[in-house]
Design a protein around this motif. Structure first.
Motif, PDB file in Angstrom:
ATOM      1  N   LEU A 216       0.838  -1.559  -0.352  1.00 64.98           N
ATOM      2  CA  LEU A 216      -0.534  -0.153  -0.076  1.00 64.98           C
ATOM      3  C   LEU A 216       1.045   1.367   0.566  1.00 64.98           C
ATOM      4  O   LEU A 216       0.255   1.740  -0.717  1.00 64.98           O
ATOM      5  CB  LEU A 216      -0.528  -0.057   0.897  1.00 64.98           C
ATOM      6  N   GLY A 217       2.025   1.614   0.542  1.00 64.55           N
ATOM      7  CA  GLY A 217       3.161   1.884   0.750  1.00 64.55           C
ATOM      8  C   GLY A 217       3.867   2.689  -0.770  1.00 64.55           C
ATOM      9  O   GLY A 217       3.745   3.957  -1.215  1.00 64.55           O
ATOM     10  N   GLU A 218       3.386   2.119  -1.281  1.00 67.72           N
ATOM     11  CA  GLU A 218       4.813   1.579  -2.886  1.00 67.72           C
ATOM     12  C   GLU A 218       4.407   1.735  -4.082  1.00 67.72           C
ATOM     13  O   GLU A 218       4.073   2.432  -4.468  1.00 67.72           O
ATOM     14  CB  GLU A 218       5.625   0.570  -2.314  1.00 67.72           C
ATOM     15  N   HIS A 219       2.238   0.948  -3.526  1.00 69.91           N
ATOM     16  CA  HIS A 219       2.010   0.515  -4.752  1.00 69.91           C
ATOM     17  C   HIS A 219       0.530   1.324  -5.263  1.00 69.91           C
ATOM     18  O   HIS A 219      -0.557   0.579  -5.631  1.00 69.91           O
ATOM     19  CB  HIS A 219       1.737  -0.545  -5.331  1.00 69.91           C
ATOM     20  N   GLY A 220      -0.056   1.670  -3.371  1.00 72.20           N
ATOM     21  CA  GLY A 220      -1.357   2.296  -3.381  1.00 72.20           C
ATOM     22  C   GLY A 220      -1.654   2.740  -4.711  1.00 72.20           C
ATOM     23  O   GLY A 220      -3.175   2.840  -5.102  1.00 72.20           O
ATOM     24  N   ASP A 221      -1.917   4.147  -4.921  1.00 71.33           N
ATOM     25  CA  ASP A 221      -2.195   4.399  -6.602  1.00 71.33           C
ATOM     26  C   ASP A 221      -1.896   3.608  -7.738  1.00 71.33           C
ATOM     27  O   ASP A 221      -4.070   3.568  -7.897  1.00 71.33           O
ATOM     28  CB  ASP A 221      -0.892   5.484  -7.274  1.00 71.33           C
ATOM     29  N   ASP A 222      -1.236   2.590  -7.621  1.00 64.83           N
ATOM     30  CA  ASP A 222      -1.939   1.357  -9.175  1.00 64.83           C
ATOM     31  C   ASP A 222      -2.766   0.916  -8.245  1.00 64.83           C
ATOM     32  O   ASP A 222      -3.468   0.664  -9.508  1.00 64.83           O
ATOM     33  CB  ASP A 222      -0.378   0.506  -8.998  1.00 64.83           C
ATOM     34  N   ILE A 223      -2.794   0.023  -6.654  1.00 63.21           N
ATOM     35  CA  ILE A 223      -3.903  -0.754  -6.545  1.00 63.21           C
ATOM     36  C   ILE A 223      -5.663   0.218  -7.176  1.00 63.21           C
ATOM     37  O   ILE A 223      -6.648  -0.359  -7.405  1.00 63.21           O
ATOM     38  CB  ILE A 223      -4.069  -1.284  -4.815  1.00 63.21           C
ATOM     39  N   ALA A 224      -5.319   1.672  -6.259  1.00 64.28           N
ATOM     40  CA  ALA A 224      -6.447   1.821  -5.943  1.00 64.28           C
ATOM     41  C   ALA A 224      -7.465   2.242  -7.141  1.00 64.28           C
ATOM     42  O   ALA A 224      -8.082   2.354  -7.574  1.00 64.28           O
ATOM     43  CB  ALA A 224      -6.419   3.558  -5.277  1.00 64.28           C
ATOM     44  N   ALA A 225      -6.295   2.709  -8.367  1.00 64.26           N
ATOM     45  CA  ALA A 225      -6.849   2.999  -9.475  1.00 64.26           C
ATOM     46  C   ALA A 225      -7.979   1.875 -10.486  1.00 64.26           C
ATOM     47  O   ALA A 225      -8.359   2.418 -11.117  1.00 64.26           O
ATOM     48  CB  ALA A 225      -5.178   3.023 -10.979  1.00 64.26           C
ATOM     49  N   ASP A 226      -6.775   1.086 -10.373  1.00 59.24           N
ATOM     50  CA  ASP A 226      -7.261  -0.722 -10.706  1.00 59.24           C
ATOM     51  C   ASP A 226      -8.900  -1.160  -9.664  1.00 59.24           C
ATOM     52  O   ASP A 226      -9.558  -1.077 -10.774  1.00 59.24           O
ATOM     53  CB  ASP A 226      -6.518  -2.161 -10.309  1.00 59.24           C
ATOM     54  N   LEU A 227      -8.731  -0.581  -8.848  1.00 60.47           N
ATOM     55  CA  LEU A 227     -10.068  -0.514  -8.313  1.00 60.47           C
ATOM     56  C   LEU A 227     -10.931   0.532  -8.047  1.00 60.47           C
ATOM     57  O   LEU A 227     -12.199   0.866  -7.721  1.00 60.47           O
ATOM     58  CB  LEU A 227     -10.025  -0.831  -6.395  1.00 60.47           C
ATOM     59  N   LEU A 229     -11.034   3.256  -6.817  1.00 60.94           N
ATOM     60  CA  LEU A 229     -11.763   3.990  -5.401  1.00 60.94           C
ATOM     61  C   LEU A 229     -10.561   4.259  -5.037  1.00 60.94           C
ATOM     62  O   LEU A 229      -8.753   4.861  -5.562  1.00 60.94           O
ATOM     63  CB  LEU A 229     -11.540   3.282  -4.043  1.00 60.94           C
ATOM     64  N   PRO A 230     -10.514   5.777  -4.597  1.00 56.92           N
ATOM     65  CA  PRO A 230      -9.398   6.620  -3.809  1.00 56.92           C
ATOM     66  C   PRO A 230      -8.433   6.154  -3.232  1.00 56.92           C
ATOM     67  O   PRO A 230      -8.610   5.277  -2.727  1.00 56.92           O
ATOM     68  CB  PRO A 230     -10.209   7.859  -3.005  1.00 56.92           C
ATOM     69  N   ARG A 231      -7.520   6.818  -3.215  1.00 51.70           N
ATOM     70  CA  ARG A 231      -6.122   6.522  -2.259  1.00 51.70           C
ATOM     71  C   ARG A 231      -6.018   6.374  -1.305  1.00 51.70           C
ATOM     72  O   ARG A 231      -5.910   5.378  -0.010  1.00 51.70           O
ATOM     73  CB  ARG A 231      -4.786   6.341  -2.976  1.00 51.70           C
ATOM     74  N   VAL A 232      -6.762   7.574  -0.521  1.00 52.05           N
ATOM     75  CA  VAL A 232      -6.883   7.909   0.737  1.00 52.05           C
ATOM     76  C   VAL A 232      -7.559   6.722   1.155  1.00 52.05           C
ATOM     77  O   VAL A 232      -7.590   6.595   2.529  1.00 52.05           O
ATOM     78  CB  VAL A 232      -7.222   9.132   0.810  1.00 52.05           C
ATOM     79  N   LEU A 233      -9.069   6.330   0.518  1.00 61.38           N
ATOM     80  CA  LEU A 233      -9.862   5.572   1.422  1.00 61.38           C
ATOM     81  C   LEU A 233      -8.823   3.716   1.918  1.00 61.38           C
ATOM     82  O   LEU A 233      -9.228   3.552   2.665  1.00 61.38           O
ATOM     83  CB  LEU A 233     -10.715   4.904  -0.024  1.00 61.38           C
ATOM     84  N   LEU A 234      -8.358   4.050   0.882  1.00 59.72           N
ATOM     85  CA  LEU A 234      -6.785   2.262   1.045  1.00 59.72           C
ATOM     86  C   LEU A 234      -6.182   2.559   2.151  1.00 59.72           C
ATOM     87  O   LEU A 234      -6.361   2.060   2.996  1.00 59.72           O
ATOM     88  CB  LEU A 234      -6.289   1.797   0.060  1.00 59.72           C
ATOM     89  N   ASP A 235      -5.795   3.828   2.097  1.00 63.41           N
ATOM     90  CA  ASP A 235      -4.834   3.871   4.020  1.00 63.41           C
ATOM     91  C   ASP A 235      -5.939   3.871   4.619  1.00 63.41           C
ATOM     92  O   ASP A 235      -5.200   3.527   5.823  1.00 63.41           O
ATOM     93  CB  ASP A 235      -3.927   5.447   3.742  1.00 63.41           C
ATOM     94  N   ARG A 236      -7.134   4.666   4.437  1.00 65.68           N
ATOM     95  CA  ARG A 236      -7.465   5.109   6.099  1.00 65.68           C
ATOM     96  C   ARG A 236      -7.778   3.351   6.380  1.00 65.68           C
ATOM     97  O   ARG A 236      -8.165   2.938   7.899  1.00 65.68           O
ATOM     98  CB  ARG A 236      -8.773   5.673   5.403  1.00 65.68           C
ATOM     99  N   LEU A 237      -8.113   2.066   5.235  1.00 65.07           N
ATOM    100  CA  LEU A 237      -8.571   1.447   5.945  1.00 65.07           C
ATOM    101  C   LEU A 237      -7.622   0.597   6.230  1.00 65.07           C
ATOM    102  O   LEU A 237      -7.970  -0.728   6.998  1.00 65.07           O
ATOM    103  CB  LEU A 237      -9.781   0.301   4.672  1.00 65.07           C
ATOM    104  N   GLY A 238      -6.839   0.487   5.191  1.00 69.58           N
ATOM    105  CA  GLY A 238      -5.430  -0.421   5.966  1.00 69.58           C
ATOM    106  C   GLY A 238      -5.782  -1.545   4.755  1.00 69.58           C
ATOM    107  O   GLY A 238      -4.506  -2.808   5.339  1.00 69.58           O
ATOM    108  N   VAL A 239      -5.982  -1.988   3.928  1.00 71.19           N
ATOM    109  CA  VAL A 239      -6.253  -3.381   3.244  1.00 71.19           C
ATOM    110  C   VAL A 239      -6.841  -2.958   1.655  1.00 71.19           C
ATOM    111  O   VAL A 239      -7.240  -1.819   1.696  1.00 71.19           O
ATOM    112  CB  VAL A 239      -7.679  -4.594   4.054  1.00 71.19           C
ATOM    113  N   VAL A 240      -6.597  -3.850   0.651  1.00 68.40           N
ATOM    114  CA  VAL A 240      -7.400  -4.019  -0.262  1.00 68.40           C
ATOM    115  C   VAL A 240      -8.572  -4.849  -0.589  1.00 68.40           C
ATOM    116  O   VAL A 240      -8.924  -5.982  -0.054  1.00 68.40           O
ATOM    117  CB  VAL A 240      -6.694  -4.572  -1.206  1.00 68.40           C
ATOM    118  N   PRO A 241      -9.394  -3.719  -0.916  1.00 64.16           N
ATOM    119  CA  PRO A 241     -10.870  -4.825  -0.892  1.00 64.16           C
ATOM    120  C   PRO A 241     -10.930  -4.385  -2.456  1.00 64.16           C
ATOM    121  O   PRO A 241     -10.672  -4.550  -2.919  1.00 64.16           O
ATOM    122  CB  PRO A 241     -11.994  -3.252  -1.098  1.00 64.16           C
ATOM    123  N   SER A 242     -12.608  -5.965  -3.059  1.00 69.47           N
ATOM    124  CA  SER A 242     -12.339  -6.358  -3.848  1.00 69.47           C
ATOM    125  C   SER A 242     -13.339  -4.847  -4.437  1.00 69.47           C
ATOM    126  O   SER A 242     -13.669  -4.464  -4.073  1.00 69.47           O
ATOM    127  CB  SER A 242     -13.635  -7.720  -3.980  1.00 69.47           C
TER     128      SER A 242
END
Length: 421
Positions: A216-227, A229-242
């Motif tokens: 999440l720290g190094e690739h959060g933007d890439d993962i968020a774009a695939d989903l 969903l905003p990167r900030v949401l993934l950072d706040r959750l600390g998990v990767v939702p489907s």
């Protein structure tokens, strides 16, 4: 070894065939039977399937038939990948819920319930015929909504396991980001079908180092774009939702998008027309690139891995599947169907222990499990009131005016598939 694919005339079947051909050492199939009620599609898909096997030097025999009983006779495993009503029914699932301001999607919300009502009776009939012909065969369900369909199968006493490609997609994605092989990546994957979270990403197995914070720290933007969903949401959750969680976390945004663009069903229908033209070419002997846009990425690898493990021929020791809860998640009933990592063997899946689940996710799981209970009751017993109760309970609906209107719409659009309507 004999495997049967029900829904073998699907345009996606060549992806499965390619996996069987490439991974024949993992799953040595001697006879593969494609069963489908549409003879023209079946002939085209079957012809390409045989050419793929021949090109890759697979010695197995491919048989096509519209006779279900003959097709499943003697099968060691039966894969279900059918779509009752075809893309036309999916088109409706994705459109009429939007009239009420609710998401239109084929596996969740009102559209998902419509698909469950059409599908469960058909799948149970198929499973009974498999049991009469070969009671020892495993049934691997890839037919959506996988959680509800798998529960229907297990509740009826069938040897069944549900399969989804979300987890293997994340595994492949994370492996690429980390620069390791997919087999090095073990997911702490928890939830229900199409309602899952990756709460850990471990290297080397269930006890390996959790590198999810690094991902999440190094690739959060890439993962968020695939989903989407905003990167900030993934950072706040600390998990990767489907990516299906976007229907819950950004429902109104999704509805606005769906109202302004062609439905996924219409896009897939156009792809299918193009694919069938390609399959008719006798020179084609590999899956075409267009198939990658059809959906279901890595399904073939997941199906081969699961079938091999169930049939004692190999396969990964741990795989993400849909199976009975049996105390794995203490806040859900034992007979709820959950999607988690499990040890897979000839006796079936045994879920691995799961760490305590954050109430943020546990609450939504419990709500959707209650909906699935009511959805299955409606699918098995029918009746307008049962449909209404299921819709009212769904967290994407939840208001009685919407539930009333959606009940009428669902029945009107699916009457030909509902014996009780």
């Amino acid at each position: 070894m004999k495997l049967t694919v029900v829904g073998g005339g699907s345009t996606y079947t060549p992806e499965l065939i390619d996996g069987f051909a490439r991974l024949r050492d993992t799953l040595p199939v001697e006879e593969l039977v494609l069963v489908d009620p549409a003879p023209e599609r079946l002939e085209l898909v079957g012809g390409l399937a045989r050419r793929i096997f021949a090109k890759q030097g697979h010695p197995g025999k491919i048989v096509t038939t519209f006779d279900l009983d003959a097709g499943v006779e003697g099968a060691d495993a039966v894969l279900l990948q059918l779509r009752v009503g075809g893309q036309a029914a999916r088109e409706q699932d994705e459109t009429w819920p939007l009239e009420c301001g609710c998401v239109g999607q084929e596996t969740t919300g009102a559209g998902g319930l419509a698909k469950a009502l059409r599908t469960v009776p058909v799948v149970l009939d198929i499973a009974e015929r498999v049991r009469r012909t070969n009671p020892d065969a495993w049934i691997i369900d890839f037919t959506n909504p996988v959680g509800i369909v798998t529960r229907a199968l297990l509740q009826a006493g069938h040897k069944a396991v549900g399969l989804c490609n979300v987890a293997i997609g994340f595994q492949r994605k994370f492996a690429g980001l980390l620069g390791v092989t997919p087999n090095d990546v073990h997911l702490d994957h928890v939830g229900l079908n199409h309602l899952t979270w990756e709460t850990g990403v471990r290297l080397g197995g269930p006890e390996g180092e959790n590198v999810l914070p690094k991902l999440l720290g190094e690739h959060g933007d890439d993962i968020a774009a695939d989903l989407s969903l905003p990167r900030v949401l993934l950072d706040r959750l600390g998990v990767v939702p489907s990516y299906y969680l976007r229907y819950f976390y950004a429902h109104d945004e999704v509805v606005r998008e769906l109202r302004t663009k062609p439905s996924r069903a219409s896009q897939v229908a156009e792809m299918e027309r193009e694919l069938l033209k390609m399959y008719a070419d006798p020179a084609l002997d590999e899956k075409p690139a267009l198939l990658a846009k059809r959906g279901g990425a890595y399904y073939s690898e997941a199906a081969v891995d699961l079938a091999a493990a169930l049939l004692g021929g190999g396969g990964s020791p741990y795989q993400v599947v849909n199976t009975y809860n049996k105390g794995t998640l203490p806040f859900l009933p034992d007979d709820a169907v959950i999607e988690v990592q499990a040890a897979i063997g000839a006796k079936g899946p045994t879920p691995l222990p799961v760490a305590e689940v954050d109430p943020l996710y546990a609450g939504l799981m419990a709500n959707v499990t209650a909906y699935e209970d009511l959805a299955l009751e409606a699918a098995l017993r029918g009746g307008r009131d049962r449909v209404f109760r299921a819709l009212l309970s769904h967290p994407l609906i939840g208001q009685y005016e919407y539930a009333e209107a959606l009940t009428d719409q669902l029945i009107a659009h699916n009457r030909e598939h509902l014996a009780w309507a």
